[in-house]
Design a protein around this motif. Structure first.
Motif: not given
Length: 346
Positions: A154-164, A118-122, A135-144
């Motif tokens: 610029l620093a952006i932190t993307i978080s979620s309570d679920q894997n998405t 898959l294309s995207g960053s982890v 036009n980039q996709v990043v994987v976001v996990t609930s633990s990281s």
């Protein structure tokens, strides 16, 4: 009468045999099993991402990632046809909401190893100062949480309570030409930094930290703003670190430009006051007075030829130095020149 009952029994048997093929045809077919590795731009997928196999947009099987793999015991991945056997249908795979490059042809009782790429960053995505992300996709996990950076600005932190996953449509610094008309610099303020930040996804929390230059700026006046399509709207709450020169705020989705505005710092002028003493002599004392000299663009405590030069260099609709826009109307013009002349030689 016996003949009549016999006919009824025969009719029921015939009806039963007529129904049986229909019932049999509605039984689930033998599934097609898949297993293999999962990588995002060459990096192994984190644990816990949902792997889905779909046919014509309908999910027919799910699994999850473990140690960069999917479909292994005990979390096997079966593509199940609820009504019949597979016969060459095309299977599409997604991981964490991101579509894989691979597809597969489904067969009755199939069993296949299929590496999903898959294309995207982890974990992180970084570009240099002045760079942009689109036009980039990043994987976001609930633990990281995932970190997205544009150099040191610029620093952006993307978080979620679920894997998405999150889709970054645009992250880039705003050019000076952006600040005109309805998006002009707020009156009485200076532009410190501005970015287009367009990130979308489900159940995301986005924390934005912008680094600013405090030269000639009253840091107590610095605030973040977003443009709602009509005007600049202040963002609250936010956290400012005057030692690190950073300001941080959070949004649930980022789809509009974001900027930092701040007012000019006051200039401290030392003055010597001479007054008669009580005994007829003269007493001299030095006091500090705070003032702001409008037109002192280079902050050398006077309005002179150097400030005039800055006005000339930035003349027009898109000033490189926002301080040259003395009236804050988004351009350097005759009105700014007039303000400079009013304060000339002060």
């Amino acid at each position: 009468m016996k003949i009549f009952h016999g006919l009824i029994k025969i009719s029921l048997v015939i009806a039963l045999f007529a129904v049986l093929p229909a019932v049999a045809s509605a039984a689930p077919g033998i599934p097609h099993q898949f297993y293999g590795t999962v990588t995002f731009s060459g990096d192994s997928a984190p644990d816990g991402l949902v792997v889905k196999v779909s046919v014509d947009g309908e999910t027919v099987g799910t699994s999850s990632t473990t140690d960069g793999k999917y479909g292994y015991s005990p979390d096997l991945l079966f593509a199940i046809n609820e009504t019949s056997d597979w016969s060459g249908e095309t299977a599409v795979f997604t991981v964490g909401g991101v579509t894989a490059s691979q597809t597969a042809s489904l067969e009755r009782g199939g069993y296949a190893e299929l590496a999903l790429t898959l294309s995207g960053s982890v974990g992180s995505l970084t570009v240099a100062d002045g760079g942009s992300i689109s036009n980039q996709v990043v994987v976001v996990t609930s633990s990281s949480p995932t970190q997205v950076s544009v150099g040191s600005d610029l620093a952006i932190t993307i978080s979620s309570d679920q894997n998405t996953s999150a889709t970054i449509t645009t992250v880039e610094e705003l050019s000076s030409s952006f600040f005109s008309g309805a998006t002009g610099i707020l009156s009485g303020n200076n532009l410190l930094k501005g970015f287009e930040i367009n990130i979308t996804g489900d159940n995301l929390t986005i924390s934005v930290t912008i680094t600013y230059d405090d030269s000639g700026i009253d840091e107590s006046t610095i605030k973040p703003y977003r443009h709602d399509g009509t005007s600049w709207v202040a963002i609250d709450p936010f956290t400012i670190d005057t030692s690190a020169n950073t300001l941080t705020f959070s949004v649930s989705s980022a789809q509009t430009p974001y900027v930092l505005f701040g007012g000019s710092a006051s200039v401290v002028v030392q003055a010597t006051v001479v007054a008669p003493s009580g005994g007829g002599g003269i007493v001299a004392d030095t006091i500090a007075a705070t003032t702001t000299i409008r037109g002192d663009i280079d902050q050398n405590f006077k309005v002179d030829i150097f400030d005039f030069n800055i006005i000339m260099v930035n003349w027009g609709g898109s000033p490189t130095n926002a301080y040259a826009d003395l009236d804050g109307n988004g351009k350097v013009d005759i009105f700014d020149f007039n303000l400079l002349m009013v304060s000339w030689a002060q």
